[in-house]
Scaffold this active site. Structure first.
Site, PDB file in Angstrom:
ATOM      1  N   THR A  89       0.830  -1.182   0.000  1.00  0.00           N
ATOM      2  CA  THR A  89       0.000   0.000   0.000  1.00  0.00           C
ATOM      3  C   THR A  89       0.868   1.236   0.000  1.00  0.00           C
ATOM      4  O   THR A  89       2.073   1.115   0.067  1.00  0.00           O
ATOM      5  CB  THR A  89      -0.843   0.095   1.260  1.00  0.00           C
ATOM      6  OG1 THR A  89       0.042   0.217   2.348  1.00  0.00           O
ATOM      7  CG2 THR A  89      -1.693  -1.117   1.513  1.00  0.00           C
ATOM      8  N   SER A 294      -9.028  -4.307   5.676  1.00  0.00           N
ATOM      9  CA  SER A 294      -7.679  -4.671   6.100  1.00  0.00           C
ATOM     10  C   SER A 294      -6.658  -4.110   5.122  1.00  0.00           C
ATOM     11  O   SER A 294      -6.968  -3.807   3.971  1.00  0.00           O
ATOM     12  CB  SER A 294      -7.524  -6.195   6.149  1.00  0.00           C
ATOM     13  OG  SER A 294      -7.475  -6.727   4.823  1.00  0.00           O
ATOM     14  N   ASP A 295      -5.424  -3.978   5.597  1.00  0.00           N
ATOM     15  CA  ASP A 295      -4.329  -3.815   4.653  1.00  0.00           C
ATOM     16  C   ASP A 295      -4.182  -5.140   3.916  1.00  0.00           C
ATOM     17  O   ASP A 295      -4.710  -6.171   4.345  1.00  0.00           O
ATOM     18  CB  ASP A 295      -3.039  -3.442   5.395  1.00  0.00           C
ATOM     19  CG  ASP A 295      -2.056  -2.709   4.498  1.00  0.00           C
ATOM     20  OD1 ASP A 295      -2.139  -2.861   3.267  1.00  0.00           O
ATOM     21  OD2 ASP A 295      -1.204  -1.984   5.035  1.00  0.00           O
ATOM     22  N   TRP A 296      -3.464  -5.127   2.812  1.00  0.00           N
ATOM     23  CA  TRP A 296      -3.428  -6.295   1.938  1.00  0.00           C
ATOM     24  C   TRP A 296      -2.747  -7.467   2.649  1.00  0.00           C
ATOM     25  O   TRP A 296      -1.565  -7.429   2.958  1.00  0.00           O
ATOM     26  CB  TRP A 296      -2.744  -5.950   0.629  1.00  0.00           C
ATOM     27  CG  TRP A 296      -3.686  -5.499  -0.451  1.00  0.00           C
ATOM     28  CD1 TRP A 296      -3.647  -5.898  -1.758  1.00  0.00           C
ATOM     29  CD2 TRP A 296      -4.799  -4.602  -0.353  1.00  0.00           C
ATOM     30  NE1 TRP A 296      -4.679  -5.300  -2.471  1.00  0.00           N
ATOM     31  CE2 TRP A 296      -5.401  -4.509  -1.630  1.00  0.00           C
ATOM     32  CE3 TRP A 296      -5.369  -3.883   0.684  1.00  0.00           C
ATOM     33  CZ2 TRP A 296      -6.520  -3.720  -1.886  1.00  0.00           C
ATOM     34  CZ3 TRP A 296      -6.484  -3.087   0.425  1.00  0.00           C
ATOM     35  CH2 TRP A 296      -7.046  -3.021  -0.841  1.00  0.00           C
TER      36      TRP A 296
END
Length: 909
Positions: A89, A294-296
């Site tokens: 990100t 969520s973040d990846w």
């Protein structure tokens, strides 16, 4: 629960589906009506992404797929040791679209520290609007930005992605960005929630921070942005916070972040009761109503993340939902109502997407207009900070007739930081290009020499290569089997005819991480590739070539082996830890203007066998530059300087020190000694040390400036733009002076924990409490004119903490300029230790020579209060407060005192 409860059933009939589409696409999207149409399996389906950049669709219920995008492409500089997908990100450089490989080019805006240095909410709002236009052109409904993590250390690998070390500036600039973006109907995603400020062990490390520091420093910018701009989405951090992963922390995602959903008289009772008993589980503090994603690959649980309030797991396919979630429902660890709450948030975000008018699954296009270029240029110029101008060398007007430009970052535009912050730009203007154009207008001659090398990797081959057809870039061809037996070898038979490639594609760059953009109907995951181009050097001499790959490969120039990465290729950090080290070699005696055949033969077979945590066809990064003799290059630069009158930050790793790389400091010192009339331009995303600062009379801080970096810099250097930027973070004299020095990264970790020992004394707060003088203080920046402050007055403080300050600013110089007036507040006596001063407001004023303007600024309880962690509420204590109006955190121009007669407390926004 019966098995039938988990079945999809027949679903609605075709006639109902047609009616639903005709109504939802033309009128306001019906969240509750759509929710009622969804079967449980389809509800579960909506809680995980479809691949990296889309949400799932449910056609029978009229639910289309939303498109998400960040602004960046991956870098070979990343170092991922965790076996997860690292395909995202970062911050708000631009809008990449849906492809890492061969994506549609985008405008690259200045990095966040540059936008933060502008202290200009109007400019940042315009940048947000421009990013909204870019998002719409890319068919993007949700932009994964901005980043507002507090910069607690200058070593943070992604520090340039956040706006500031100060929570007020951080949150205020983020609010302007979000308001501009969402005015175009595109959802912002504020991130990474929370205390995500280092790359070391970022998936597992626990940020152990006191409740007071968490509230006042790390949560505060999120709180300000949610209060002032209402972002429609929020992204959780990878890390743990005090031992618990942020994506499954109910206290963070529900108790603090969310709003209470009880209605009627009971709601008011709970609100009243929660004020009496702070921390009551029935009270939610901030009232955030948006989606939490969520973040990846930042989800680590099924039941816990659902119960905590994590709505959307990204990317797909799911790791912790899907069948695992169905099983949790069968076991009654979760219930239908738990799923409905999460699905409702996805549908509410979809409602915003419907209202935006952005097509679903639309085409992706670039935005490159005169208006967008001007916004980019203005943003680049306003990101620049003038640090020294003792001899008035700047601006370079008619006084300079011979200008020598020295340095590696001048010729190659460093538009953004590394890692996933890098972006395939629509175009870029290097500093050298911008300076040459501006110098031509005043009749000045420009000479360039590199002086010293500061690259961690050699610059990409992009400026020197063309496809065999003559177009920019290179051609990549693919085979599912090796076209000849010795295809990838150190001495292939170039006369042996190759079978026709099963698929080919041109690409504009020699840096390709092929996680997507490949025709999967033709090309297998295990494949063989050939990259061909015409290479034309621009200088005579010996050239260095660099290559890193994910797979096995050999690089040839005119059919002669240049680099061997097929024989036991060494493992390295490239391509998220999946690729080789960067191998470099020298090719002697190349001639400027001569065309050379460049060919790379690559197999990803071993890479595919070794295994990748995500789908990938391999990766290539090729760089080259004329070989530089360190001492000889410095000598040449010094000789040129005598005749004249007149760049390491990335996602995936943290910096190890704040020194300039290579021989840069030696170069600067010797050039300054040879010619004192030297302007030093430092380009970095975060602070660096400057051991030559006393010898330099003119110093400019240029952050990563985006497409128009070169023109923006030239506008400032040549006086078309009067610099008005102020440092959004403190520059220390040495790393040891940084408040977080002993508790950051590998050096500061203790059994998987990072102890935030500095507490609330982050950035300038820490320097002042320890009485340590920085190299340059927070909020510092010079102008080509001067400003005078006067007539500071304050109203009385109302019972709820509101009061107004007024003061005058006069331009006492002879050129028009803009001044950032900063308002700091000090609590003269408090029950808990507080910083010497805290930024609580700022305003940017544009003044003509001799002009005076009256500034009125309204402050509220946030300017007075602090967090009492024992009582679990915010408190403004009665007593005297000092209000300071300043040109920087250390340059106080005016002071006055105000009195709060009776203390009060509060929770929430």
């Amino acid at each position: 629960m019966h098995k039938s409860d988990l079945s999809g059933g027949a679903g609605p009939s075709h006639s109902i589906y047609t009616l639903l589409l005709s109504t939802t696409m033309s009128t306001e999207f019906d969240v509750e009506g759509t929710l009622s149409l969804l079967s449980l399996p389809n509800k579960i389906k909506l809680l995980t992404g479809q691949g990296s950049w889309h949400t799932e669709a449910v056609a029978e219920a009229g639910v289309p797929s939303m498109r998400l995008s960040d602004g960046n492409v991956p870098s070979t500089q990343c170092n991922y040791k965790d076996p997860v997908s690292p395909v995202k990100t970062t911050g708000p450089n631009g809008v990449r679209g849906t492809r890492f490989f061969n994506g549609v080019p985008s405008s690259c805006f200045p990095a966040s520290t540059g936008l933060g240095s502008s202290f200009d909410v109007d400019l940042v709002r315009k940048v947000g609007e421009a990013l909204g236009d870019e998002s719409r052109a890319k068919g993007c409904h949700v932009l994964l930005a901005p980043t507002v993590n507090t910069q607690r250390s200058p070593l943070g690998g992604r520090g340039f992605e956040s706006f500031s070390e100060d929570p007020h500036l951080n949150g205020t600039i983020a609010s302007a960005y979000i308001n501009g973006l969402q005015s175009k109907g595109v959802s912002a995603t504020i991130k990474h929630f929370v205390a995500n400020d280092q790359e070391f062990q970022r998936f597992s490390i626990s940020s152990d921070v006191s409740e007071r520091a968490l509230r006042e420093i790390y949560l505060k910018p999120f709180q300000i942005a949610i209060k002032n701009s209402n972002p429609w989405a929020l992204m959780t951090a990878y890390n743990r916070v005090n031992g618990l992963h942020a994506s499954e922390d109910k206290r963070l995602l529900d108790d603090i972040l969310r709003t209470v959903s009880i209605s009627g008289p009971t709601n008011s009772f709970f609100e009243t009761f929660s004020c009496l008993v702070p921390g009551s589980s029935n009270f939610k503090e901030w009232g955030f109503k948006g989606l939490v994603m969520s973040d990846w690959n930042g989800v680590y649980s099924t039941v816990e993340s659902i119960k905590a309030g994590l709505d959307l797991e990204m990317p797909g396919p799911s790791l912790f939902r899907g069948k695992a979630l169905e099983r949790s429902i069968v076991a009654e660890k979760l219930f239908h109502a738990d799923i409905d709450v999460r699905v409702r948030k996805v549908l509410e975000l979809l409602k915003h997407a419907h209202a935006s008018g952005i097509p679903f699954d639309g085409p992706e296009e670039s935005v490159d207009t005169l208006e967008s270029r001007q916004t980019l240029r203005t943003a680049a110029a306003d990101s620049i900070v003038l640090l020294k101008n003792d001899k008035k060398l700047l601006p370079l007007t008619g006084k300079a007739k011979k200008i020598v430009v020295i340095g590696p970052n001048a010729k190659h535009a460093m538009t953004s930081g590394g890692g996933s912050a890098q972006l395939l730009s629509t175009y870029s203007i290097s500093p050298l290009q911008g300076i040459k154009t501006a110098a031509k207008e005043i009749g000045a001659e420009v000479t360039y020499t590199i002086g010293a090398v500061s690259h961690r990797y050699l610059p990409l081959l992009d400026p020197y290569v063309q496809q065999p057809s003559g177009r920019p870039g290179v051609l990549i061809e693919f085979w599912n089997d090796p076209p000849v037996a010795d295809y990838v070898s150190t001495s292939p038979d170039f006369k042996a005819p190759l079978e026709q490639a099963i698929w080919s594609t041109p690409t504009l760059t020699t840096h390709s991480f092929m996680t997507d953009g490949i025709d999967e109907t033709k090309v297998n995951l295990t494949c063989w590739m050939r990259i061909t181009a015409k290479f034309t050097p621009d200088e005579d001499g010996d050239w260095e070539f660099g290559l890193s790959i994910a797979g096995r490969a050999n690089l040839f120039l005119n059919q002669k082996l240049v680099i061997d990465l097929s024989t036991n290729p060494p493992q390295g950090e490239s391509f998220f830890g999946l690729g080789t080290s960067d191998e470099q070699t020298v090719v002697k005696g190349l001639k400027a203007g001569q065309v050379y055949d460049l060919e790379l033969r690559l197999s990803n077979a071993e890479f595919a066998v070794r295994g990748s945590p995500f789908r990938c066809w391999g990766g290539v990064r090729m760089g080259a530059m004329k070989q530089i003799n360190g001492d000889g290059a410095i000598t040449e630069a010094v000789q040129l300087a005598k005749a004249a009158d007149g760049k390491w930050e990335s996602e995936g790793f943290d910096r190890t020190d704040i020194g300039l790389p290579g021989l840069t400091n030696q170069l600067v010192r010797e050039v300054l000694l040879a010619n004192p009339n030297t302007v030093v331009v430092n380009q970095s995303g975060t602070p660096v040390s400057m051991p030559w600062i006393e010898e330099a009379s003119a110093v400019v801080q240029a952050f990563y400036g985006g497409n128009e970096l070169g023109n923006g810099l030239a506008d400032v250097l040549f006086g078309k733009v009067n610099p008005s930027g102020k440092l959004p973070l403190t520059f220390p004299k040495c790393l040891e002076d940084s408040p977080s020095y002993l508790s950051f990264g590998n050096k500061g970790q203790e059994h998987g924990k990072i102890l935030y020992n500095e507490g609330i004394f982050v950035g300038y707060r820490g320097f002042e409490i320890k009485n340590v003088a920085p190299l340059f203080p927070f909020g510092f920046g010079l102008s080509y004119t001067q400003f005078e402050y006067s007539h500071l007055n304050s109203s009385t403080i109302s019972p709820d903490g509101k009061f107004k300050v007024t003061f005058d600013i006069m331009n006492i110089g002879d050129v028009q300029g803009r001044e950032v007036a900063q308002i700091y507040v000090t609590d003269q006596r408090s029950s808990l230790p507080r910083p010497t001063k805290e930024l609580k407001g700022f305003v940017k004023v544009d003044l003509k020579p001799g002009e005076t303007k009256r500034v009125e600024y309204m402050l509220d309880r946030e300017a007075l209060g602090f967090y009492d962690d024992r009582a679990a509420h915010w408190i403004a204590e009665e007593g005297i407060f000092t209000v300071m109006v300043a040109a920087s955190s250390t340059d106080i121009r005016l002071t006055t005192a105000v009195e709060l007669e009776e203390e009060f407390t509060w929770t929430g926004l």
